[in-house]
Scaffold this motif. Structure first.
Motif, PDB file in Angstrom:
ATOM      1  N   VAL A  78     -38.285   3.217 -10.424  1.00 48.27           N
ATOM      2  CA  VAL A  78     -37.123   2.493  -9.900  1.00 48.27           C
ATOM      3  C   VAL A  78     -36.576   3.162  -8.641  1.00 48.27           C
ATOM      4  CG1 VAL A  78     -34.798   1.683 -10.411  1.00 48.27           C
ATOM      5  CG2 VAL A  78     -36.534   1.645 -12.185  1.00 48.27           C
ATOM      6  N   ALA A  85     -28.071   4.150  -9.048  1.00 50.36           N
ATOM      7  CA  ALA A  85     -28.910   3.062  -8.530  1.00 50.36           C
ATOM      8  C   ALA A  85     -29.899   2.599  -9.587  1.00 50.36           C
ATOM      9  CB  ALA A  85     -29.650   3.526  -7.282  1.00 50.36           C
ATOM     10  N   ARG A 141     -27.993   0.501 -12.126  1.00 50.68           N
ATOM     11  CA  ARG A 141     -27.605  -0.770 -11.542  1.00 50.68           C
ATOM     12  C   ARG A 141     -28.809  -1.717 -11.441  1.00 50.68           C
ATOM     13  NH1 ARG A 141     -28.615  -2.194  -6.671  1.00 50.68           N
ATOM     14  NH2 ARG A 141     -28.773  -0.070  -5.862  1.00 50.68           N
ATOM     15  N   SER A 142     -29.919  -1.211 -10.876  1.00 50.22           N
ATOM     16  CA  SER A 142     -31.046  -2.129 -10.676  1.00 50.22           C
ATOM     17  C   SER A 142     -31.708  -2.513 -11.995  1.00 50.22           C
ATOM     18  CB  SER A 142     -32.094  -1.554  -9.720  1.00 50.22           C
ATOM     19  OG  SER A 142     -31.762  -0.297  -9.265  1.00 50.22           O
ATOM     20  N   GLN A 178     -29.562  -5.193 -13.354  1.00 52.75           N
ATOM     21  CA  GLN A 178     -29.769  -6.444 -12.622  1.00 52.75           C
ATOM     22  C   GLN A 178     -31.075  -7.120 -13.010  1.00 52.75           C
ATOM     23  OE1 GLN A 178     -29.415  -5.445  -8.483  1.00 52.75           O
ATOM     24  NE2 GLN A 178     -27.185  -5.549  -8.503  1.00 52.75           N
ATOM     25  N   SER A 179     -32.077  -6.311 -13.334  1.00 47.11           N
ATOM     26  CA  SER A 179     -33.358  -6.903 -13.696  1.00 47.11           C
ATOM     27  C   SER A 179     -33.471  -7.097 -15.210  1.00 47.11           C
ATOM     28  CB  SER A 179     -34.509  -6.054 -13.168  1.00 47.11           C
ATOM     29  OG  SER A 179     -34.516  -4.817 -13.822  1.00 47.11           O
ATOM     30  N   ALA A 198     -36.747  -4.314 -10.515  1.00 51.82           N
ATOM     31  CA  ALA A 198     -35.735  -3.255 -10.397  1.00 51.82           C
ATOM     32  C   ALA A 198     -36.083  -2.316  -9.242  1.00 51.82           C
ATOM     33  CB  ALA A 198     -35.646  -2.471 -11.705  1.00 51.82           C
ATOM     34  N   LEU A 213     -35.128  -3.920  -6.138  1.00 49.56           N
ATOM     35  CA  LEU A 213     -33.678  -4.075  -5.988  1.00 49.56           C
ATOM     36  C   LEU A 213     -32.975  -2.757  -5.674  1.00 49.56           C
ATOM     37  CD1 LEU A 213     -32.886  -6.502  -8.942  1.00 49.56           C
ATOM     38  CD2 LEU A 213     -32.860  -7.020  -6.490  1.00 49.56           C
ATOM     39  N   ALA A 214     -33.593  -1.649  -6.080  1.00 50.09           N
ATOM     40  CA  ALA A 214     -32.919  -0.360  -5.960  1.00 50.09           C
ATOM     41  C   ALA A 214     -32.524  -0.040  -4.523  1.00 50.09           C
ATOM     42  CB  ALA A 214     -33.802   0.751  -6.529  1.00 50.09           C
ATOM     43  N   GLN A 226     -31.495  -2.104  -2.453  1.00 51.53           N
ATOM     44  CA  GLN A 226     -30.540  -3.137  -2.062  1.00 51.53           C
ATOM     45  C   GLN A 226     -31.002  -3.970  -0.872  1.00 51.53           C
ATOM     46  OE1 GLN A 226     -26.911  -0.496  -2.200  1.00 51.53           O
ATOM     47  NE2 GLN A 226     -26.293  -2.133  -3.586  1.00 51.53           N
TER      48      GLN A 226
END
Ligand SMILES: Nc1ncnc2c1ncn2[C@@H]1O[C@H](COP(=O)(O)OP(=O)(O)O)[C@@H](O)[C@H]1O
Ligand SMILES: [Mg+2]
Lengths: 321, 274
Positions: B128, B146, B149-150, B153-154, B182, B185-186, B188
């Motif tokens: 990630v 991070a 969070r990711s 989100q995933s 993820a 996304l990490a 951003q």
């Protein structure tokens, strides 16, 4: 359609084909057993003929003794074991990064034609007879090395006296020459395997890294090399096996000195060089001791190979190289 | 035919959509073409990609969906024979302008591939944060944050929070794909490109990924390639229909599926084609 045609082919009856299958399987099995048998036979022969040395000096005694004196008929294996391990491991350490660099360059950076030329050159280098490397070492490397060693020696005698016993005599011929020749011999093996294994890294792995915004070098570092590490290690192991058993090239440049302590520059010895140097005139206990040395090398190689196979298996992705 | 349409909610007029969501294009292509040698992969595609919307690219196999998608973050730079013409504009700048660093572009436009491709030698956690480490982020608290969070989100956090140090490969296929999401996304990204992200997955994993896309689009603009029309209908706000390298029709998903303007689109979505 296709099935109909195969069925109606008027050739071999299923019975005959089953027989052929079994014949082939049997043949393959036989050959495998033969190979295993040969390996065991060699090990047994070496062990059996070297047994007298172990009997006379004791297993631990023979392994740890530093004496090797045909006059008093006293023999010990330690200097040879030590020399073999030191030269091989140092050579490997020296060869690793250049080999990896060559592999990465050939697969990732070089244009296709240059990559092909490099592959061919590596194969050629790997197949050169070792005596050629020995001669090159003796006629080119050793003189050059002598100059370097002498200046280092002079520098050390002015600035770092404590280094002198580690460095030893700057005569060119010796441990460092053997290590360098071995390293040069090992590089083609290690590079070749690393190259093949890097070429097999799937495109999606590279793209995963590119997609994260990696530069080319970062892709190699985070996606390519880790994925290929099993094959890279296999190359290292192959190199180590080659270095451990290397005879001619080492004999020519190592200086054949069995008196400890070994120094970086000064002459040293290895198991194969001892055997080559002494086998001709050896008799009785000395011959047995040489064969015992051979047996030890056989075991070291065997154990290292097994260890290597295990490491490679653990390190490789998807259980392949 | 009726079955397919029953999956789809009633059409919302484009004007209404625009009003409701105040649509702004995050990206836009203008006359974007990709050639493989002399052969054309996609030809002259002009299409907006709206911010915080899911845009689906559909069409039969070989019609250029992947080719178009990869043109959006300069992935074709890695294919020696591929050549891109036209413009792909991100935040007002053509990413193909000479001097634009493709590495920078790929950091802003993340990608998820057809087959899950986690880094096999790295742990879940390290997979990630791999992109952040590339950016030079070394602080553990930042990385931890991070990663959580990711993974949230995933929609993978609850399943892996107790074994972040386990190898990424120890996950199931569907989890691996969410791990890859993820990972993308990490860092951003502004845009997330997904090339048939569920085609290698079982129905339950597919469901999980479709579900997370609806929440994900609050954070990131999504472009998804799919050969599955129902999936496009379920997850996307806009759809582009490709046929033999051409963008035949683009519009709000509801409109495109219920009242296609082009007969070729109609043929495709009603199942008379492809
Ligand atoms: N690397 C490539 N080299 C040559 N032709 C390619 C390459 N990738 C794709 N193509 C061709 O481009 C066309 C579009 O392919 P693609 O974008 O993969 O379609 P899709 O993703 O819609 O199935 C196809 O005709 C395909 O054969
Ligand atoms: Mg595709």
């Amino acid at each position: 359609m296709a099935t109909v045609r195969t069925q109606s082919r008027p050739s071999t009856s299923p019975l005959y084909r089953a027989f052929g299958d079994r014949l082939f399987a049997g043949l393959v099995l036989l050959l495998c057993l033969l190979i295993i048998g040969i390996v065991l036979l060699i090990g047994w022969q070496l062990g059996w003929n070297g047994a007298r040395a172990f009997e006379v000096f004791g297993i631990v005694g023979f392994l740890s003794s530093t004496a090797w004196n045909p006059v008093t008929d006293v023999y010990g294996a330690w200097p040879f074991i030590l020399g073999t391990l030191i030269t091989s491991l140092l050579a490997l350490a020296l060869a690793f990064f250049p080999a990896l660099a060559v592999a990465i360059f050939a697969t990732e950076y070089a244009p296709r034609w240059l990559g092909n030329v490099l592959s061919y050159a590596l194969e050629l280098l790997a197949s050169l007879p070792s005596v050629i490397y020995g001669l090159w070492g003796l006629s080119v490397l050793v003189p050059a090395l002598r100059g370097v060693q002498q200046s280092l020696f002079l520098w050390a005698s002015d600035h770092a006296q404590w280094l002198l016993p580690v460095l030893g005599n700057p005569i060119g011929i010796g441990l460092s020459a053997a290590v360098m020749v071995l390293a040069v011999m090992v590089i083609p093996y290690t590079a070749s395997l690393a190259k093949d294994s890097i070429a097999l890294v799937p495109a999606v792995q590279r793209e995963a890294a590119y997609g994260l915004g990696a530069t080319k070098w970062e892709v190699i570092r985070m996606a390519v090399v880790p994925y290929a590490r099993g094959g890279i290690l296999a190359g290292v192991i192959l190199g180590l096996t080659r270095a451990l058993g290397e005879t001619m090239a080492v004999v020519l440049v190592i200086g054949n000195n069995k008196n400890l302590p070994f120094t970086l520059f000064g002459p040293a010895t290895t198991i194969p060089s001892a055997i080559v140097n002494e086998f001709g005139e050896a008799q009785g206990l000395q011959l047995s001791s040489l064969l015992a040395l051979g047996f030890i090398l056989f075991l070291i190689s065997g154990v290292l190979n097994l260890l290597a196979a295990w490491i490679v298996k653990r390190m490789s992705v998807d259980g392949r190289l | 035919m009726e079955e397919k349409q029953s999956l789809i909610s009633p059409p919302v007029p484009l004007a209404q959509l625009g009003e409701d969501q105040n649509l702004k294009p995050r990206m836009e292509t203008r006359g974007l073409s990709v050639y493989y040698g002399k052969k054309m992969g996609v030809g002259s595609v002009t299409m907006p990609i709206y911010t915080n919307q899911v845009t689906a690219l559909i069409g039969p196999s070989g019609c250029g969906k992947t080719t178009f998608l990869r043109a959006l973050n300069r992935m074709h730079d890695l294919t020696p024979i591929a050549r891109v013409e036209g413009e792909a504009i991100l935040d007002g700048q053509n990413i193909y302008t000479p001097g634009v660093d493709p590495v920078e572009i790929r950091r802003k436009i993340g990608m998820v591939f057809q087959k899950p491709n986690p880094f096999p030698t790295l742990s879940i956690y390290d997979n990630v944060v791999a992109g952040l480490k590339l950016l030079g982020v070394g602080k553990k608290s930042v990385l931890d944050e991070a990663a959580e969070r990711s993974l949230r989100q995933s929609a993978l956090w609850d399943e892996v929070k107790d074994r972040l140090r386990a190898p990424g490969m120890s996950l199931s296929g569907g989890q691996q794909q969410r791990l890859c999401i993820a990972r993308a996304l990490a860092v951003q990204p502004e845009v997330l490109l997904m090339d048939e992200p569920t085609s290698a997955l079982d129905p339950i994993s597919t469901q999980a990924i479709e579900d997370l896309m609806t929440t994900l689009k609050k954070h990131v603009t999504i472009v998804i390639v799919t050969h599955n029309m129902q999936q496009a209908a379920r997850v996307s706000d806009f759809t582009g229909y490709f046929l033999t390298g051409e963008l035949v029709e683009f519009g709000p998903t509801n409109t495109l599926f219920t009242a296609p303007k082009d007969p070729r689109t109609e043929a495709y979505i009603t199942g008379r084609f492809g």
